[in-house]
Design a protein around this motif. Structure first.
Motif, PDB file in Angstrom:
ATOM      1  N   LEU A  67     -46.690  10.683  31.311  1.00 21.36           N
ATOM      2  CA  LEU A  67     -47.136  10.735  29.921  1.00 21.36           C
ATOM      3  C   LEU A  67     -48.624  10.419  29.840  1.00 21.36           C
ATOM      4  CD1 LEU A  67     -44.154   9.001  28.084  1.00 21.36           C
ATOM      5  CD2 LEU A  67     -44.493  11.412  28.655  1.00 21.36           C
ATOM      6  N   LEU A  68     -49.385  11.358  29.277  1.00 18.90           N
ATOM      7  CA  LEU A  68     -50.834  11.253  29.188  1.00 18.90           C
ATOM      8  C   LEU A  68     -51.286  11.498  27.757  1.00 18.90           C
ATOM      9  CD1 LEU A  68     -51.466  13.482  32.318  1.00 18.90           C
ATOM     10  CD2 LEU A  68     -51.737  11.000  32.260  1.00 18.90           C
ATOM     11  N   GLY A  69     -52.534  11.121  27.458  1.00 20.23           N
ATOM     12  CA  GLY A  69     -53.064  11.312  26.113  1.00 20.23           C
ATOM     13  C   GLY A  69     -52.798  10.107  25.234  1.00 20.23           C
ATOM     14  N   GLY A  70     -53.643   9.925  24.235  1.00 23.47           N
ATOM     15  CA  GLY A  70     -53.546   8.745  23.384  1.00 23.47           C
ATOM     16  C   GLY A  70     -52.224   8.594  22.658  1.00 23.47           C
TER      17      GLY A  70
ATOM     18  N   ILE B 212     -44.079  16.438  36.178  1.00 24.33           N
ATOM     19  CA  ILE B 212     -44.520  17.132  34.966  1.00 24.33           C
ATOM     20  C   ILE B 212     -45.602  16.279  34.308  1.00 24.33           C
ATOM     21  CG2 ILE B 212     -43.890  17.954  32.669  1.00 24.33           C
ATOM     22  CD1 ILE B 212     -42.573  19.644  34.709  1.00 24.33           C
ATOM     23  N   LEU B 213     -46.809  16.847  34.159  1.00 21.99           N
ATOM     24  CA  LEU B 213     -47.878  16.179  33.416  1.00 21.99           C
ATOM     25  C   LEU B 213     -47.708  16.539  31.941  1.00 21.99           C
ATOM     26  CD1 LEU B 213     -50.923  16.923  35.758  1.00 21.99           C
ATOM     27  CD2 LEU B 213     -49.440  14.903  35.741  1.00 21.99           C
ATOM     28  N   TYR B 214     -47.359  15.546  31.129  1.00 16.41           N
ATOM     29  CA  TYR B 214     -47.077  15.738  29.705  1.00 16.41           C
ATOM     30  C   TYR B 214     -48.265  15.142  28.948  1.00 16.41           C
ATOM     31  CZ  TYR B 214     -44.275  15.243  25.338  1.00 16.41           C
ATOM     32  OH  TYR B 214     -43.794  15.289  24.046  1.00 16.41           O
ATOM     33  N   ASP B 215     -49.229  16.001  28.587  1.00 13.49           N
ATOM     34  CA  ASP B 215     -50.494  15.548  28.005  1.00 13.49           C
ATOM     35  C   ASP B 215     -50.486  15.835  26.502  1.00 13.49           C
ATOM     36  OD1 ASP B 215     -53.072  14.823  27.443  1.00 13.49           O
ATOM     37  OD2 ASP B 215     -53.976  15.959  29.080  1.00 13.49           O
ATOM     38  N   LEU B 216     -50.268  14.776  25.716  1.00 12.70           N
ATOM     39  CA  LEU B 216     -50.146  14.907  24.266  1.00 12.70           C
ATOM     40  C   LEU B 216     -51.423  14.415  23.595  1.00 12.70           C
ATOM     41  CD1 LEU B 216     -48.445  15.596  21.813  1.00 12.70           C
ATOM     42  CD2 LEU B 216     -47.367  13.343  21.982  1.00 12.70           C
ATOM     43  N   GLY B 217     -52.194  15.362  23.044  1.00 12.78           N
ATOM     44  CA  GLY B 217     -53.456  15.029  22.408  1.00 12.78           C
ATOM     45  C   GLY B 217     -53.463  15.323  20.930  1.00 12.78           C
TER      46      GLY B 217
ATOM     47  N   LEU C 148     -49.908  19.863  22.711  1.00 18.06           N
ATOM     48  CA  LEU C 148     -49.261  19.357  23.913  1.00 18.06           C
ATOM     49  C   LEU C 148     -49.467  20.340  25.055  1.00 18.06           C
ATOM     50  CD1 LEU C 148     -47.198  17.550  25.515  1.00 18.06           C
ATOM     51  CD2 LEU C 148     -45.396  18.989  24.513  1.00 18.06           C
ATOM     52  N   THR C 149     -49.975  19.844  26.177  1.00 13.79           N
ATOM     53  CA  THR C 149     -50.096  20.649  27.387  1.00 13.79           C
ATOM     54  C   THR C 149     -49.197  20.049  28.450  1.00 13.79           C
ATOM     55  OG1 THR C 149     -52.413  21.170  26.889  1.00 13.79           O
ATOM     56  CG2 THR C 149     -51.656  21.550  29.145  1.00 13.79           C
ATOM     57  N   ILE C 150     -48.285  20.839  28.990  1.00 14.90           N
ATOM     58  CA  ILE C 150     -47.430  20.363  30.070  1.00 14.90           C
ATOM     59  C   ILE C 150     -47.691  21.216  31.303  1.00 14.90           C
ATOM     60  CG2 ILE C 150     -45.637  19.343  28.631  1.00 14.90           C
ATOM     61  CD1 ILE C 150     -43.988  21.846  28.975  1.00 14.90           C
ATOM     62  N   THR C 151     -47.838  20.540  32.441  1.00 12.27           N
ATOM     63  CA  THR C 151     -48.159  21.209  33.690  1.00 12.27           C
ATOM     64  C   THR C 151     -47.230  20.685  34.780  1.00 12.27           C
ATOM     65  OG1 THR C 151     -50.482  21.250  33.011  1.00 12.27           O
ATOM     66  CG2 THR C 151     -50.002  21.806  35.298  1.00 12.27           C
ATOM     67  N   HIS C 152     -46.547  21.603  35.446  1.00 12.79           N
ATOM     68  CA  HIS C 152     -45.655  21.243  36.552  1.00 12.79           C
ATOM     69  C   HIS C 152     -46.467  21.363  37.835  1.00 12.79           C
ATOM     70  CE1 HIS C 152     -41.300  21.659  38.293  1.00 12.79           C
ATOM     71  NE2 HIS C 152     -41.970  20.642  38.784  1.00 12.79           N
ATOM     72  N   VAL C 153     -46.641  20.248  38.551  1.00 17.18           N
ATOM     73  CA  VAL C 153     -47.518  20.237  39.721  1.00 17.18           C
ATOM     74  C   VAL C 153     -46.794  19.696  40.944  1.00 17.18           C
ATOM     75  CG1 VAL C 153     -49.646  20.033  38.388  1.00 17.18           C
ATOM     76  CG2 VAL C 153     -48.436  17.971  39.085  1.00 17.18           C
ATOM     77  N   ASP C 154     -47.146  20.243  42.091  1.00 17.80           N
ATOM     78  CA  ASP C 154     -46.633  19.751  43.366  1.00 17.80           C
ATOM     79  C   ASP C 154     -47.532  18.613  43.829  1.00 17.80           C
ATOM     80  OD1 ASP C 154     -45.038  19.950  45.906  1.00 17.80           O
ATOM     81  OD2 ASP C 154     -47.033  20.397  46.695  1.00 17.80           O
ATOM     82  N   CYS C 155     -46.928  17.450  44.114  1.00 18.13           N
ATOM     83  CA  CYS C 155     -47.701  16.256  44.452  1.00 18.13           C
ATOM     84  C   CYS C 155     -48.337  16.326  45.835  1.00 18.13           C
ATOM     85  CB  CYS C 155     -46.804  15.015  44.372  1.00 18.13           C
ATOM     86  SG  CYS C 155     -46.119  14.699  42.745  1.00 18.13           S
TER      87      CYS C 155
END
Length: 353
Positions: free
Chosen positions: A232-235, A115-120, A124-131
């Motif tokens: 966890l992504l974003g500042g 889960i890409l948890y991008d908090l800006g 918040l944008t969360i994206t479930h991705v296959d690696c």
């Protein structure tokens, strides 16, 4: 030598990373952040960052051969593409750039999903991705949890201590709490001071963090795939209390880069070095389509989904009210008036103050 430039576009502005095309793994030779001016489009800070990095390249007597810009949504991509005109520019879906950098640095699992948890600043944008296939299984965005909301809550707390600050100052205090445990704020008019701690900020954000954990669980339930980790992504992810709380709430291993706000731009650099021409889009599972057999697993009942939706609506109204209160207080602040408490996912309501 030739250079490649990676830029990430966001609601709060743009970040750029400049490096040599054959040495993207080394520290960048230059980088910058271009804030977004009030009322401007997402393209303005992107091209401000590109111009600044172009000047840096000229000073080194070197040439930028490829530029890649990450975008969160098609609307932003269209705006940047229109502003670029005939300029050579590659547009990259932001999650794809993030995956590329995480894989390059060895932080991404070789199989399974994350889960890409991008908090800006704006949400918040969360994206479930296959690696393995770099496919987006599902994606959601919420504005209940965001850096601007954190700043508003922090200004409210400081106002209770008779210290009034503007948005830029409160953001500086919030960012400082990512590296230090205590910050002293001063009212520029009265000289009054108030102390705020990292724990204070975590308490202020507790309700919205619970909401985001429910948001993550909802995304997992919809895709029917159990992720390997939460990235966890974003500042805003710099705050260690927030990272710890999210790990506990979601019960997932946490992947965290030391500079989470630059992951997108660094991924864009890698893609610019590999593919100097042509936009790069992420494969997505179409809405309503069946997941491949390798992705499927038993899903959880719809009742929890309904509960999560109710939490989203309730907290959305609460945070919206806080932000409205904050805007009004800029003219005539109500000192010491606490926002309403909320109940999240069956957890008893607790006042913020």
């Amino acid at each position: 030598m030739v250079l490649v430039l990676g830029v990430s576009a966001g609601a709060g502005g743009a970040r750029a990373v400049l490096t040599h095309s054959d040495q993207p793994h080394l520290p960048p030779i230059d980088r910058c952040r271009a804030p977004r001016r009030a009322g401007s489009g997402v393209d303005e800070p992107v091209f401000a960052a590109i111009r600044q990095m172009s000047v840096s390249a000229e000073r080194r007597d070197e040439l930028i051969t490829s530029t890649a810009v990450t975008c969160r949504c098609p609307v932003d991509a269209e705006s940047i593409r229109a502003a670029a005109g005939r300029s050579r520019l590659t547009i990259v879906d932001e999650p794809l750039a993030q995956l590329r950098y995480l894989r390059f640095t060895g932080q991404l699992p070789q199989s399974g999903s994350v889960i890409l948890y991008d908090l800006g600043s704006s949400g918040l944008t969360i994206t479930h991705v296959d690696c393995r296939t770099d496919t987006s299984l599902s994606s959601k965005r919420s504005t209940v949890l965001c850096g601007d909301g954190y700043d508003a809550l922090l200004r409210w707390k400081l106002a209770r201590g008779n210290v009034l600050t503007d948005k830029l100052t409160s953001r500086g205090h919030r960012e400082a709490l990512s590296s230090t445990r205590v910050v002293t704020a001063t009212d520029p008019t009265t000289g009054d001071r108030a102390v705020v701690t990292r724990s204070d900020l975590a308490e202020l954000c507790a309700a919205s963090l619970h909401h985001s954990a429910s948001f993550v669980r909802q995304l997992i339930e919809e895709s029917g795939v159990a992720p390997e980790a939460l990235v966890l992504l974003g500042g805003c992810a710099r705050n260690p209390n927030i990272r710890e709380a999210l790990g506990e709430m979601t019960e997932l291993p946490v992947i965290y880069d030391s500079e989470p706000e630059y992951v997108s731009a660094r991924g864009a650099v890698l893609l610019a070095a590999e593919r100097p021409a042509g936009d790069i889009h992420m494969a997505r599972i179409r809405s309503g389509a069946s997941l491949p057999a390798a992705f499927t697993s038993d899903t959880i009942g719809r009742r929890k989904l309904i509960a999560a939706a109710a939490v989203t609506a309730a907290l959305g109204a609460t945070i919206a009210g806080l932000l409205t209160m904050n805007n009004n207080s800029a003219q005539s602040p109500e000192r010491g008036t606490a926002p309403s408490s909320v109940e999240v996912a069956g957890i008893p309501a607790t006042p913020f103050g």
